[in-house]
Design a protein around this motif. Structure first.
Motif, PDB file in Angstrom:
ATOM      1  N   UNK A 114     -15.404  -2.719  13.019  1.00  0.00           N
ATOM      2  CA  UNK A 114     -15.596  -3.640  14.141  1.00  0.00           C
ATOM      3  C   UNK A 114     -15.788  -4.965  13.427  1.00  0.00           C
ATOM      4  N   UNK A 115     -15.566  -5.852  14.326  1.00  0.00           N
ATOM      5  CA  UNK A 115     -15.546  -7.357  13.703  1.00  0.00           C
ATOM      6  C   UNK A 115     -15.880  -8.102  14.947  1.00  0.00           C
ATOM      7  N   UNK A 116     -16.970  -8.745  14.599  1.00  0.00           N
ATOM      8  CA  UNK A 116     -17.919  -9.465  15.761  1.00  0.00           C
ATOM      9  C   UNK A 116     -17.683  -8.608  17.334  1.00  0.00           C
ATOM     10  N   UNK A 117     -17.091  -9.067  18.221  1.00  0.00           N
ATOM     11  CA  UNK A 117     -17.063  -8.645  19.580  1.00  0.00           C
ATOM     12  C   UNK A 117     -15.935  -7.449  19.719  1.00  0.00           C
ATOM     13  N   UNK A 118     -15.013  -7.181  18.697  1.00  0.00           N
ATOM     14  CA  UNK A 118     -14.123  -6.205  18.492  1.00  0.00           C
ATOM     15  C   UNK A 118     -14.378  -4.826  18.071  1.00  0.00           C
ATOM     16  N   UNK A 119     -13.807  -3.849  18.274  1.00  0.00           N
ATOM     17  CA  UNK A 119     -14.105  -2.579  17.916  1.00  0.00           C
ATOM     18  C   UNK A 119     -12.804  -1.846  17.943  1.00  0.00           C
ATOM     19  N   UNK A 120     -12.511  -1.079  16.825  1.00  0.00           N
ATOM     20  CA  UNK A 120     -11.170  -0.338  16.626  1.00  0.00           C
ATOM     21  C   UNK A 120     -11.736   1.376  16.806  1.00  0.00           C
ATOM     22  N   UNK A 121     -11.043   1.723  17.609  1.00  0.00           N
ATOM     23  CA  UNK A 121     -11.340   3.104  17.767  1.00  0.00           C
ATOM     24  C   UNK A 121     -10.207   4.052  17.311  1.00  0.00           C
ATOM     25  N   UNK A 122     -10.531   5.264  17.057  1.00  0.00           N
ATOM     26  CA  UNK A 122      -9.606   6.198  16.576  1.00  0.00           C
ATOM     27  C   UNK A 122      -8.383   6.525  17.332  1.00  0.00           C
ATOM     28  N   UNK A 123      -8.512   6.470  18.583  1.00  0.00           N
ATOM     29  CA  UNK A 123      -7.180   6.550  19.589  1.00  0.00           C
ATOM     30  C   UNK A 123      -6.267   5.317  19.433  1.00  0.00           C
ATOM     31  N   UNK A 124      -6.846   4.146  19.244  1.00  0.00           N
ATOM     32  CA  UNK A 124      -6.174   2.973  18.910  1.00  0.00           C
ATOM     33  C   UNK A 124      -5.259   3.276  17.615  1.00  0.00           C
ATOM     34  N   UNK A 125      -5.722   3.553  16.761  1.00  0.00           N
ATOM     35  CA  UNK A 125      -4.912   3.931  15.370  1.00  0.00           C
ATOM     36  C   UNK A 125      -3.944   4.901  15.727  1.00  0.00           C
ATOM     37  N   UNK A 126      -4.502   6.064  16.355  1.00  0.00           N
ATOM     38  CA  UNK A 126      -3.268   7.153  16.659  1.00  0.00           C
ATOM     39  C   UNK A 126      -2.108   6.692  17.436  1.00  0.00           C
ATOM     40  N   UNK A 127      -2.270   5.763  18.399  1.00  0.00           N
ATOM     41  CA  UNK A 127      -1.142   5.249  18.900  1.00  0.00           C
ATOM     42  C   UNK A 127      -0.188   4.463  18.330  1.00  0.00           C
ATOM     43  N   UNK A 128      -0.503   3.848  16.897  1.00  0.00           N
ATOM     44  CA  UNK A 128       0.268   3.349  16.234  1.00  0.00           C
ATOM     45  C   UNK A 128       0.836   3.882  14.935  1.00  0.00           C
ATOM     46  N   UNK A 129       0.069   5.079  14.729  1.00  0.00           N
ATOM     47  CA  UNK A 129       0.553   5.762  13.676  1.00  0.00           C
ATOM     48  C   UNK A 129       1.895   6.478  13.368  1.00  0.00           C
ATOM     49  N   UNK A 130       2.606   6.154  12.437  1.00  0.00           N
ATOM     50  CA  UNK A 130       4.124   6.979  12.388  1.00  0.00           C
ATOM     51  C   UNK A 130       4.017   8.160  12.404  1.00  0.00           C
ATOM     52  N   UNK A 131       4.876   8.811  12.886  1.00  0.00           N
ATOM     53  CA  UNK A 131       5.176  10.285  12.960  1.00  0.00           C
ATOM     54  C   UNK A 131       5.808  10.554  11.812  1.00  0.00           C
ATOM     55  N   UNK A 132       5.726  12.051  11.326  1.00  0.00           N
ATOM     56  CA  UNK A 132       6.243  12.413  10.065  1.00  0.00           C
ATOM     57  C   UNK A 132       6.037  11.681   8.845  1.00  0.00           C
ATOM     58  N   UNK A 133       4.640  11.666   8.778  1.00  0.00           N
ATOM     59  CA  UNK A 133       4.069  10.898   7.679  1.00  0.00           C
ATOM     60  C   UNK A 133       3.199  11.750   6.574  1.00  0.00           C
ATOM     61  N   UNK A 134       3.247  11.632   5.290  1.00  0.00           N
ATOM     62  CA  UNK A 134       2.759  12.496   4.491  1.00  0.00           C
ATOM     63  C   UNK A 134       1.258  12.042   4.385  1.00  0.00           C
TER      64      UNK A 134
END
Length: 266
Positions: A16-36
């Motif tokens: 989180x930073x000030x009024x913003x929060x980063x959630x697990x689902x947000x990260x999963x949506x940009x995580x590359x497929x087939x990554x070690x």
């Protein structure tokens, strides 16, 4: 990057930073497929660090610029409209632009505007041979290049292919004198004076002997020859065609809108 400032019930928080929060689902949506596994750890760390820096910058930007200075909605709308118009015009040009340009059209344009084509650099018509200084063929090469013409072109081409370390034999083509100097270490403090006083040059260093035949030259600020400006003129004509095509498109679309009663002034 994702805003991530809306509360998500039951979601796993990552940062989180000030009024913003980063959630697990947000990260999963940009995580590359087939990554070690090892690469995914590095990706997550880099992503979170970048997210934190960006959110911090956004917060301070919002805090230090008044809403009436931003006009973000209008800017976004203007950008979307510009992008939409550009995309449509690009597609229209790709479908309708006539790219066939005859030599006569290029010649006519050149003759009508030749004062617009002043040289900014010196250009030359030249042929050269760069050979091992110990070569037994230097005498023949010197004689052939001094007399270089259509009648001995095949003979000198054969010699160049067999014995030269580097060569250029298209003496009908105009090239920048500076480009020639990149290939051949001619020492000159006044290019114009050198070109006026030399038609054949022989240079020898510790490894090579180079023969240079200068069959023509034009100095900067003189009118550039058509062959040197050919591609530039072709692009100018194409650009003019594009502008005319787009101007007609806008006029036709507006006329159609008026005639169909789709435009109104109140």
């Amino acid at each position: 990057m994702i805003s991530c400032n809306k509360k998500k019930s039951g979601e796993v928080k990552l940062a989180s930073a000030y009024e913003f929060t980063l959630y697990q689902s947000d990260l999963e949506s940009v995580m590359p497929k087939k990554i070690s596994k090892s690469d995914s750890i590095i990706f997550v760390q880099n992503y979170i660090n970048h997210w934190l820096q960006e959110r911090t910058l956004i917060h301070f930007s919002k805090s230090n610029i008044d809403d009436d200075e931003l006009h973000l909605d209008k800017q976004i709308e203007d950008y979307k409209n510009s992008l939409l118009i550009y995309s449509y015009q690009k597609k229209f040009i790709e479908q309708k632009l006539d790219t066939l340009i005859y030599d006569k059209e290029i010649e006519d344009y050149y003759n009508a505007h030749n004062q617009d084509f002043q040289l900014k650099d010196n250009i030359v018509k030249v042929a050269f041979l760069k050979m091992d200084k110990r070569s037994k063929n230097l005498k023949e090469a010197r004689k052939l290049l001094k007399e270089f013409n259509e009648s001995n072109k095949n003979k000198i081409s054969d010699l160049a292919e067999r014995y030269a370390d580097n060569y250029f034999l298209d003496n009908n083509a105009w090239i920048l004198f500076d480009d020639l100097l990149k290939e051949i270490p001619i020492q000159t403090y006044n290019q114009e004076e050198f070109l006026r006083n030399n038609t054949f040059v022989e240079l020898t260093d510790s490894l090579y002997t180079t023969f240079v035949k200068i069959s023509g030259f034009k100095t900067k600020e003189s009118v550039s020859p058509l062959s040197f400006e050919y591609e530039r003129i072709r692009m100018i004509i194409l650009s003019k065609r594009k502008q005319e095509l787009l101007k007609k498109l806008e006029a036709d679309i507006f006329k159609e809108a008026q005639e169909s009663g789709s435009t109104h002034i109140y």
